[in-house]
Structure formats: structure tokens, C-alpha cells
Design a protein around this motif. Structure first.
Motif, short mmCIF file in Angstrom:
data_model
loop_
_atom_site.label_atom_id
_atom_site.label_comp_id
_atom_site.label_asym_id
_atom_site.label_seq_id
_atom_site.Cartn_x
_atom_site.Cartn_y
_atom_site.Cartn_z
N TYR A 96 0.84 -1.20 0.00
CA TYR A 96 0.00 0.00 0.00
C TYR A 96 0.88 1.25 0.00
N ARG A 97 1.84 1.30 0.92
CA ARG A 97 2.72 2.47 1.01
C ARG A 97 3.56 2.61 -0.25
N LYS A 98 3.99 1.51 -0.82
CA LYS A 98 4.78 1.56 -2.05
C LYS A 98 3.99 2.23 -3.17
N ARG A 99 2.75 1.79 -3.37
CA ARG A 99 1.92 2.39 -4.41
C ARG A 99 1.60 3.84 -4.13
N PHE A 100 1.46 4.18 -2.85
CA PHE A 100 1.13 5.53 -2.44
C PHE A 100 2.31 6.47 -2.66
N LEU A 101 3.52 6.00 -2.41
CA LEU A 101 4.71 6.85 -2.43
C LEU A 101 5.45 6.88 -3.76
N GLU A 102 5.31 5.86 -4.58
CA GLU A 102 6.02 5.83 -5.87
C GLU A 102 5.78 7.07 -6.73
N PRO A 103 4.55 7.57 -6.82
CA PRO A 103 4.33 8.76 -7.67
C PRO A 103 5.11 10.00 -7.23
N ILE A 104 5.48 10.09 -5.96
CA ILE A 104 6.23 11.26 -5.51
C ILE A 104 7.74 10.98 -5.47
N GLY A 105 8.13 9.79 -5.92
CA GLY A 105 9.55 9.48 -6.03
C GLY A 105 10.21 8.99 -4.77
N ILE A 106 9.44 8.58 -3.79
CA ILE A 106 10.00 8.07 -2.54
C ILE A 106 9.94 6.55 -2.57
N ASP A 107 11.05 5.94 -2.24
CA ASP A 107 11.10 4.49 -2.10
C ASP A 107 10.42 4.15 -0.77
N ALA A 108 9.42 3.30 -0.81
CA ALA A 108 8.65 2.97 0.39
C ALA A 108 9.54 2.42 1.50
N ARG A 109 10.61 1.73 1.14
CA ARG A 109 11.52 1.19 2.16
C ARG A 109 12.23 2.31 2.92
N HIS A 110 12.43 3.44 2.26
CA HIS A 110 13.14 4.55 2.88
C HIS A 110 12.22 5.52 3.61
N ALA A 111 10.93 5.43 3.35
CA ALA A 111 9.99 6.40 3.91
C ALA A 111 10.00 6.37 5.44
N ARG A 112 10.08 5.20 6.03
CA ARG A 112 10.09 5.11 7.49
C ARG A 112 11.33 5.82 8.06
N PHE A 113 12.47 5.68 7.40
CA PHE A 113 13.68 6.38 7.82
C PHE A 113 13.45 7.89 7.78
N LEU A 114 12.86 8.37 6.68
CA LEU A 114 12.62 9.80 6.53
C LEU A 114 11.64 10.30 7.59
N PHE A 115 10.65 9.51 7.88
CA PHE A 115 9.67 9.85 8.90
C PHE A 115 10.37 10.06 10.24
N GLU A 116 11.26 9.16 10.59
CA GLU A 116 11.99 9.25 11.85
C GLU A 116 12.95 10.45 11.86
N VAL A 117 13.65 10.68 10.77
CA VAL A 117 14.60 11.79 10.69
C VAL A 117 13.87 13.12 10.80
N CYS A 118 12.70 13.22 10.20
CA CYS A 118 11.92 14.46 10.32
C CYS A 118 11.38 14.63 11.73
N ASP A 119 11.05 13.54 12.38
CA ASP A 119 10.54 13.59 13.74
C ASP A 119 11.63 13.99 14.72
N LYS A 120 12.86 13.57 14.46
CA LYS A 120 14.00 13.85 15.35
C LYS A 120 15.18 14.37 14.53
N PRO A 121 15.11 15.60 14.02
CA PRO A 121 16.24 16.13 13.24
C PRO A 121 17.52 16.10 14.08
N GLY A 122 18.60 15.62 13.48
CA GLY A 122 19.87 15.52 14.18
C GLY A 122 20.03 14.20 14.93
N ILE A 123 19.11 13.28 14.71
CA ILE A 123 19.20 11.97 15.35
C ILE A 123 20.50 11.29 14.88
#
Length: 122
Positions: free
Chosen positions: A18-45
Motif C-alpha cells: 500500500y505504502r509503495k503504491r502511495f509513495l512511488e508517484p512522488i519518487g520516494i522508495d517505500a523502504r526509505h519512507a520510514r527512515f525519513l519519517f523518523e529523521v523528520c521527527d527527530k532532526p539531528g538523530i
């Protein structure tokens, strides 16, 4: 394998698709989205703390961060107090995409919990 484990595995696989299909159009690899989510939540982690939060090994974080840095989604900096620590920050490009990344997670959660009561969700 128990029936519960099979069902949890199936739900996890469906969520990933589901996330893969949702994120592919914006150019985000679904496997990396969780990492980005965490980095945005805790900048400088730190990369080490990121590994602990995501329950993956440090080499996986290093590899994924290198790929995301190359694509312009994050930047990494050595800590000034301890050069062994690498801190990860989101770029402006990621900040712009964050609402869509979050939507991929929250809409999936809504879909699989819509028939549950608030107590059951908790």
C-alpha cells in the motif's frame, strides 16, 4: 508457523505494498519512507539511535542513509563533540514531502482499524 504470525506477516506485506503504491508517484522508495519519517521527527538523530528506533542494524542505516543523501533527502554531519557520531537531518525537499509520507502511514492505519472501537485500537 502459528496462525497469528501468518496474519501479522500478511498485514505487514499488504501495508508495505500500500505504502509503495502511495509513495512511488512522488519518487520516494517505500523502504526509505520510514527512515525519513523518523529523521523528520527527530532532526539531528544519530545513525545509531536511528538503528535502535527502527529495529535494524547499523550497517543498514548507513547504507540507507547514503542512498537517501545521494538523492537529496537527508544530509549527514559528524558531531562536533564526538566525531564518531553521525547526525542525520532532513533536507527541505524531504520537509516538503513529509505530509505525503505521513499520509501513507496514517491512511493505512485508518484502513485497517476503521472497524475497531477506540479501546480495541488502543
Amino acid at each position: 508457523m502459528s496462525i497469528i504470525v501468518r496474519h501479522l506477516t500478511a498485514i505487514s506485506r499488504c501495508g508495505g505494498e500500500y505504502r509503495k503504491r502511495f509513495l512511488e508517484p512522488i519518487g520516494i522508495d517505500a523502504r526509505h519512507a520510514r527512515f525519513l519519517f523518523e529523521v523528520c521527527d527527530k532532526p539531528g538523530i544519530s545513525q545509531e539511535r536511528l538503528a535502535r528506533r527502527l529495529l535494524v542494524d547499523k550497517s543498514t542505516v548507513t547504507r540507507v542513509c547514503a542512498a537517501m543523501e545521494e538523492k537529496g533527502y537527508i544530509r549527514r554531519e559528524s558531531c562536533t563533540e564526538d566525531r564518531r557520531i553521525i547526525r542525520v537531518y532532513p533536507t527541505e525537499q524531504t520537509q516538503v514531502l513529509l505530509p505525503q509520507i505521513q499520509e501513507a502511514w496514517f491512511t493505512w492505519e485508518e484502513r485497517i482499524t476503521k472497524t475497531l472501537t477506540p479501546e480495541e485500537k488502543e
